[in-house]
Design a protein around this motif. Structure first.
Motif, PDB file in Angstrom:
ATOM      1  N   LEU A 598      55.066  44.541  46.394  1.00 22.77           N
ATOM      2  CA  LEU A 598      55.331  45.737  47.051  1.00 22.77           C
ATOM      3  C   LEU A 598      53.990  46.223  47.750  1.00 22.77           C
ATOM      4  O   LEU A 598      53.713  46.571  48.900  1.00 22.77           O
ATOM      5  CB  LEU A 598      55.604  46.793  45.883  1.00 22.77           C
ATOM      6  CG  LEU A 598      55.898  48.265  46.710  1.00 22.77           C
ATOM      7  CD1 LEU A 598      57.071  48.348  47.737  1.00 22.77           C
ATOM      8  CD2 LEU A 598      56.294  49.197  45.592  1.00 22.77           C
ATOM      9  N   ALA A 599      52.601  45.812  47.381  1.00 19.46           N
ATOM     10  CA  ALA A 599      51.332  46.039  47.643  1.00 19.46           C
ATOM     11  C   ALA A 599      51.296  45.523  49.135  1.00 19.46           C
ATOM     12  O   ALA A 599      51.035  46.243  50.048  1.00 19.46           O
ATOM     13  CB  ALA A 599      50.422  45.995  46.833  1.00 19.46           C
ATOM     14  N   ARG A 600      51.721  44.364  49.027  1.00 17.00           N
ATOM     15  CA  ARG A 600      51.255  43.437  50.315  1.00 17.00           C
ATOM     16  C   ARG A 600      52.715  43.150  51.240  1.00 17.00           C
ATOM     17  O   ARG A 600      52.619  42.771  52.292  1.00 17.00           O
ATOM     18  CB  ARG A 600      50.775  42.195  49.982  1.00 17.00           C
ATOM     19  CG  ARG A 600      51.659  41.378  49.219  1.00 17.00           C
ATOM     20  CD  ARG A 600      51.014  39.892  49.085  1.00 17.00           C
ATOM     21  NE  ARG A 600      51.762  39.027  48.136  1.00 17.00           N
ATOM     22  CZ  ARG A 600      51.681  39.036  46.703  1.00 17.00           C
ATOM     23  NH1 ARG A 600      50.858  39.744  46.173  1.00 17.00           N
ATOM     24  NH2 ARG A 600      52.563  38.286  45.913  1.00 17.00           N
ATOM     25  N   GLY A 601      53.766  43.675  50.843  1.00 17.82           N
ATOM     26  CA  GLY A 601      55.165  43.094  51.297  1.00 17.82           C
ATOM     27  C   GLY A 601      55.408  41.862  50.962  1.00 17.82           C
ATOM     28  O   GLY A 601      54.680  40.971  50.414  1.00 17.82           O
ATOM     29  N   PRO A 602      56.807  41.596  51.237  1.00 24.11           N
ATOM     30  CA  PRO A 602      57.142  40.216  50.915  1.00 24.11           C
ATOM     31  C   PRO A 602      56.687  38.990  51.673  1.00 24.11           C
ATOM     32  O   PRO A 602      56.253  39.251  52.981  1.00 24.11           O
ATOM     33  CB  PRO A 602      58.559  40.331  51.178  1.00 24.11           C
ATOM     34  CG  PRO A 602      58.805  41.313  52.282  1.00 24.11           C
ATOM     35  CD  PRO A 602      57.711  42.451  51.919  1.00 24.11           C
ATOM     36  N   LEU A 603      56.103  37.960  50.890  1.00 16.26           N
ATOM     37  CA  LEU A 603      55.476  36.954  51.213  1.00 16.26           C
ATOM     38  C   LEU A 603      56.445  36.266  52.503  1.00 16.26           C
ATOM     39  O   LEU A 603      55.797  35.829  53.362  1.00 16.26           O
ATOM     40  CB  LEU A 603      55.309  35.939  50.285  1.00 16.26           C
ATOM     41  CG  LEU A 603      54.216  36.370  49.227  1.00 16.26           C
ATOM     42  CD1 LEU A 603      53.891  35.274  48.338  1.00 16.26           C
ATOM     43  CD2 LEU A 603      52.890  36.873  49.861  1.00 16.26           C
ATOM     44  N   ARG A 604      57.575  36.210  52.109  1.00 16.88           N
ATOM     45  CA  ARG A 604      58.667  35.469  53.220  1.00 16.88           C
ATOM     46  C   ARG A 604      59.404  36.716  53.602  1.00 16.88           C
ATOM     47  O   ARG A 604      60.015  37.557  52.957  1.00 16.88           O
ATOM     48  CB  ARG A 604      59.368  34.515  52.565  1.00 16.88           C
ATOM     49  CG  ARG A 604      58.692  33.318  51.774  1.00 16.88           C
ATOM     50  CD  ARG A 604      59.640  32.336  51.172  1.00 16.88           C
ATOM     51  NE  ARG A 604      58.918  31.368  50.411  1.00 16.88           N
ATOM     52  CZ  ARG A 604      59.682  30.501  49.766  1.00 16.88           C
ATOM     53  NH1 ARG A 604      60.907  30.475  49.671  1.00 16.88           N
ATOM     54  NH2 ARG A 604      58.757  29.552  48.955  1.00 16.88           N
ATOM     55  N   PRO A 605      59.692  36.806  54.981  1.00 15.47           N
ATOM     56  CA  PRO A 605      60.516  37.763  55.712  1.00 15.47           C
ATOM     57  C   PRO A 605      61.967  37.569  55.032  1.00 15.47           C
ATOM     58  O   PRO A 605      62.478  36.450  54.940  1.00 15.47           O
ATOM     59  CB  PRO A 605      60.340  37.665  57.080  1.00 15.47           C
ATOM     60  CG  PRO A 605      59.867  36.178  57.247  1.00 15.47           C
ATOM     61  CD  PRO A 605      59.046  35.979  55.935  1.00 15.47           C
ATOM     62  N   ILE A 606      62.763  38.716  54.840  1.00  8.33           N
ATOM     63  CA  ILE A 606      64.067  38.508  54.317  1.00  8.33           C
ATOM     64  C   ILE A 606      65.113  38.105  55.611  1.00  8.33           C
ATOM     65  O   ILE A 606      64.781  38.673  56.636  1.00  8.33           O
ATOM     66  CB  ILE A 606      64.571  39.884  53.757  1.00  8.33           C
ATOM     67  CG1 ILE A 606      63.704  40.301  52.563  1.00  8.33           C
ATOM     68  CG2 ILE A 606      66.035  39.701  53.359  1.00  8.33           C
ATOM     69  CD1 ILE A 606      63.929  41.563  51.757  1.00  8.33           C
ATOM     70  N   ALA A 607      65.769  37.119  55.380  1.00  6.56           N
ATOM     71  CA  ALA A 607      66.400  36.577  56.455  1.00  6.56           C
ATOM     72  C   ALA A 607      67.570  37.577  56.885  1.00  6.56           C
ATOM     73  O   ALA A 607      67.941  38.138  56.041  1.00  6.56           O
ATOM     74  CB  ALA A 607      67.193  35.278  56.084  1.00  6.56           C
ATOM     75  N   PRO A 608      67.477  37.775  58.367  1.00  5.45           N
ATOM     76  CA  PRO A 608      68.575  38.611  58.738  1.00  5.45           C
ATOM     77  C   PRO A 608      69.961  38.241  58.446  1.00  5.45           C
ATOM     78  O   PRO A 608      70.215  37.057  58.420  1.00  5.45           O
ATOM     79  CB  PRO A 608      68.118  38.706  60.440  1.00  5.45           C
ATOM     80  CG  PRO A 608      67.419  37.377  60.541  1.00  5.45           C
ATOM     81  CD  PRO A 608      66.903  37.109  59.305  1.00  5.45           C
ATOM     82  N   VAL A 609      70.752  39.060  58.357  1.00  5.09           N
ATOM     83  CA  VAL A 609      72.268  38.801  57.833  1.00  5.09           C
ATOM     84  C   VAL A 609      72.696  38.176  59.340  1.00  5.09           C
ATOM     85  O   VAL A 609      73.560  36.811  59.216  1.00  5.09           O
ATOM     86  CB  VAL A 609      73.153  39.894  57.819  1.00  5.09           C
ATOM     87  CG1 VAL A 609      74.782  39.635  57.703  1.00  5.09           C
ATOM     88  CG2 VAL A 609      72.744  40.491  56.621  1.00  5.09           C
ATOM     89  N   ILE A 610      72.516  38.572  60.497  1.00  3.66           N
ATOM     90  CA  ILE A 610      73.096  37.913  61.723  1.00  3.66           C
ATOM     91  C   ILE A 610      71.907  36.904  62.270  1.00  3.66           C
ATOM     92  O   ILE A 610      70.801  37.260  62.278  1.00  3.66           O
ATOM     93  CB  ILE A 610      73.341  39.046  62.886  1.00  3.66           C
ATOM     94  CG1 ILE A 610      74.401  39.996  62.344  1.00  3.66           C
ATOM     95  CG2 ILE A 610      73.399  38.345  64.412  1.00  3.66           C
ATOM     96  CD1 ILE A 610      74.653  40.955  63.326  1.00  3.66           C
ATOM     97  N   PRO A 611      72.339  35.638  62.498  1.00  5.35           N
ATOM     98  CA  PRO A 611      71.281  34.688  62.762  1.00  5.35           C
ATOM     99  C   PRO A 611      70.686  34.822  63.936  1.00  5.35           C
ATOM    100  O   PRO A 611      71.423  35.441  65.203  1.00  5.35           O
ATOM    101  CB  PRO A 611      72.130  33.317  62.691  1.00  5.35           C
ATOM    102  CG  PRO A 611      73.562  33.751  62.689  1.00  5.35           C
ATOM    103  CD  PRO A 611      73.623  35.020  62.283  1.00  5.35           C
TER     104      PRO A 611
END
Length: 724
Positions: A598-611
């Motif tokens: 939470l402090a730095r944000g997710p290390l990997r971006p969450i994959a979008p539902v729509i490619p």
């Protein structure tokens, strides 16, 4: 009471039914996100039964059907708009389909509207609509915006620049929920005392945005003309209001299973079964409201689950005399499992009982091996502030330390215990916290999760020897005299349940929970009262009628299964139509996992539902196998069907409703916005409620009022698409 699943189902089917092409049959095209929305409320058979011969994914390679019109149910995003435009290229004499009926799940941004209506595809578009249904229905009383990334945007300091856009997106999606239910509710939100200095909480920001978006929706929708706000209520909360509910172990069946077992998206469970020949086989099952066994036990305490399963199975056997043979009634889960193995003729019911027997046994195994039964008693003391006997816990630290030092207790459970202790104590001195962390010997991820708890507004530190703050909690714990909790491990009651109870009873603090507009009168919140009813005496107005209008609860940042269960309980006990939703559904494990980043944000971006969009590659369509007119109708995901070439579409099974002649575009269900063409064939959108009118769009090619010319005669192809 209205089921939000049924409401969304009716909206989807009504939208598809409103498109009535002269050929009678049509194709439906979904993108990845609308596919999830549709499947949350509809079976594939429901769609195929509406004179639909084919359902396809927008992102997949598709064969052209120039003789059929297509209904596009799309997300209003650049990727889906661009893929729609690719279906009708400017260098082709025909498009992929004869015509397009484009239905967006939410309002289309001006820039996308201009891009779409000024492109060659505009001459093929017969219908352009905004449906307001941008959410998924998880259960009959539960909805989700399917946005787990919102947790980071709402609370991470690294995501501050994205907060405004995130709040705006959530507000727009909530309008979709409200529009689908057909309400115009008053908006009530949480405003803690700390905000008196001008600081705004997430609930306050979201409530203000929702009020603005809801007013804009009403102004732009003719179906809402003349309606007054106050037809129902929506309570806006956020995850910070009750961190304890997201941490403490829950021992009802659905919540416990999702906490302890690897259940995907709360519905898909995979486990191994042993066949008669001694081999094992992996089986995946879907656990949802179509499973009556599940709905009967989902909110039962795990102790009651075994006896409930046993009694229901005995009832099942009694109703099917042929199953008994020479066996007596079963008395335990083990006996039941043995008898189920001998019931091959009742495979569906056998599979359901087998699944829940396995889940219940696995939960009990983990419950005992991980010492959760002992750990849970300490958690309940910290969460409720009292012992089982109702006394103030005085030895909680000495009871907690052995668990922190026990190698058999998982690091995740230690982190949860430490968090509850910090919340209970109102923060710890830095040296005390570090000593407890050293004793626990947790992984760096779990340590980071404990440290990040303060980002949710929890007081985690007390400096030096200064005494703990005596500030009154924003929602003091109260125990009703008639409150009954039969299980020692289930004494904690979520704050959401207490808030809703007090709102229904008319005793919720109007300072802590104000309305965005003038508070509605008691009569306006009770839809069952007659407008002709005479004035009531003052003593009768002190308490709201529990049979009032619908109440919606939205918890930004994640809703727990314990809070969901509480709303079902209130629906039953107070007779109110209650719907609860969130940006996403969370389990304690998912909550801890999100906290660590939470402090730095997710290390990997969450994959979008729509490619992401990529330009199409010119290639031959994939080979397909044709289903003949006598072949099976697709009944669910993973099947597809195309009309036999040269003979037109086959008549659908079921009720083949005759369609009136016309080119499509019949009025859709209420609460939608249709964008019309003017006399010259240009799309002219209605005035935007937030700004000046959209300018008419000029297509790049001259508008045509007739169907595109038919393609050259096609050869017969024995082909079939793989789809949803």
């Amino acid at each position: 009471m209205t089921s939000i699943v049924q409401a969304l189902h009716d909206r989807i089917i009504g939208s598809i039914d409103s498109i009535q092409p002269p050929e009678r049959y049509k194709i439906v095209v979904l993108d990845a996100k609308t596919n999830k929305i549709v499947l949350s409320a509809c079976k594939m058979f429901d769609i195929m039964d509406r004179n639909v011969t084919l359902v396809e994914m927008l992102e997949s390679k598709r064969q052209a059907y120039a003789s059929l019109e297509a209904v596009y149910l799309l997300t209003p995003c650049m990727e889906s708009v661009q893929r729609l435009m690719d279906d009708y290229p400017s260098d082709s004499p025909t498009g992929k389909y004869k015509a397009a009926h484009v239905l967006f799940t939410a309002p289309l941004e001006d820039r996308l509207f201009d891009r779409l209506t000024k492109s060659p595809v505009s001459k093929y578009i017969k219908t352009l609509r905004e449906l307001f249904m941008d959410f998924t229905a998880i259960e009959s009383r539960v909805f989700s915006l399917e946005s787990p990334s919102s947790f980071y945007t709402l609370y991470s300091p690294a995501k501050k620049m994205e907060l405004s856009a995130e709040m705006d997106s959530i507000a727009k999606q909530l309008v979709s929920v409200i529009a689908t239910l057909g309400d115009f509710p008053s908006i009530r939100y949480f405003r803690p005392p700390e905000t008196e200095d001008g600081k705004r909480t997430q609930s306050m920001r979201l409530a203000g945005l929702l009020q603005s978006e809801l007013e804009a929706y009403v102004r732009s929708n003719q179906d809402m003309a003349g309606r007054q706000q106050g037809q129902g209520t929506i309570l806006i909360l956020d995850r910070s209001i009750d961190i304890t509910a997201a941490i403490v172990h829950e021992f009802t069946y659905q919540a416990m299973a999702n906490d302890l077992l690897p259940i995907e998206d709360g519905t898909k469970f995979t486990y191994n079964i042993e066949n008669g020949d001694g081999t094992t086989e992996a089986v995946s099952v879907v656990i949802d409201e179509s499973d009556q066994v599940f709905t009967d036990i989902r909110h039962a305490h795990i102790v009651e689950t075994a006896s409930t399963l046993t009694s229901k199975f005995n009832q099942f056997v009694a109703e099917n005399e042929a199953l008994r043979g020479d066996k007596d009634k079963v008395a335990s889960l083990r006996n039941m499992k043995d008898q189920l193995a001998n019931l091959p003729q009742f495979q569906d019911m056998k599979a359901k009982y087998s699944t829940h027997i396995h889940i219940a046994k696995e939960c009990m195994r983990i419950f005992e091996e991980s010492k959760i039964n002992e750990l849970g008693l300490v958690e309940q003391q910290l969460a409720t502030g009292e012992t089982v006997e109702g006394h103030l816990p005085k030895q909680v630290l000495s009871e907690m330390v052995p668990f922190l030092d026990d190698p058999d207790v998982s690091g995740m459970d230690k982190a949860r215990l430490l968090m509850l202790y910090m919340i209970c104590r109102g923060g710890l001195r830095n040296e005390d916290r570090e000593q407890l962390l050293d004793l626990a010997r947790m992984s760096s991820d779990n340590v980071e999760a404990v440290r990040n708890l303060g980002l949710l507004g929890v007081n985690t530190e007390r400096g030096g020897s200064a005494p703990r703050s005596k500030k009154k909690p924003f929602y003091p714990r109260k125990k009703a005299e008639d409150e009954e909790q039969p299980f020692d491990l289930s004494r904690y009651i979520t704050k959401a349940k207490k808030i809703v109870e007090e709102h229904i009873n008319g005793t919720l603090d109007p300072i802590l929970y104000p309305y965005t507009t003038e508070a509605p009168s008691l009569d306006s919140q009770d839809s069952t009262r007659s407008l002709r009813k005479t004035a009531q005496p003052a003593w009768e107005k002190k308490r709201l009628n529990v049979k009032g209008s619908r109440l919606m609860i939205f918890i930004a940042g994640g809703v727990t299964y314990s809070e969901i269960r509480a709303m079902y309980e209130l629906c039953h006990s107070m007779g109110r139509d209650i719907v609860i939703g969130s940006t996403h559904v969370i389990t304690p494990r998912q909550f801890i996992f999100s906290l660590k980043d939470l402090a730095r944000g997710p290390l990997r971006p969450i994959a979008p539902v729509i490619p992401p969009y990529s330009a199409p590659v010119q290639a031959q369509p994939p080979q397909q196998q044709r289903l003949g007119p006598g072949g099976p109708r697709p009944g669910g995901p993973g099947n597809n069907m195309m009309p036999p070439q040269g003979r037109g579409p086959p008549p659908p099974q079921g009720s083949g409703r005759p369609m009136p002649p016309g080119s499509g575009g019949a009025p859709g269900p209420g609460g939608m916005r249709t964008i019309q063409k003017d006399a010259s064939g240009r799309f002219v959108a209605p005035t935007s409620p937030h700004g000046p009118p959209r300018s008419p769009a000029h297509p790049q090619h001259p508008p045509q009022h007739h169907a595109p010319p038919p393609p050259p005669e096609e050869k017969k192809k024995n082909k079939m698409f793989g789809f949803i």
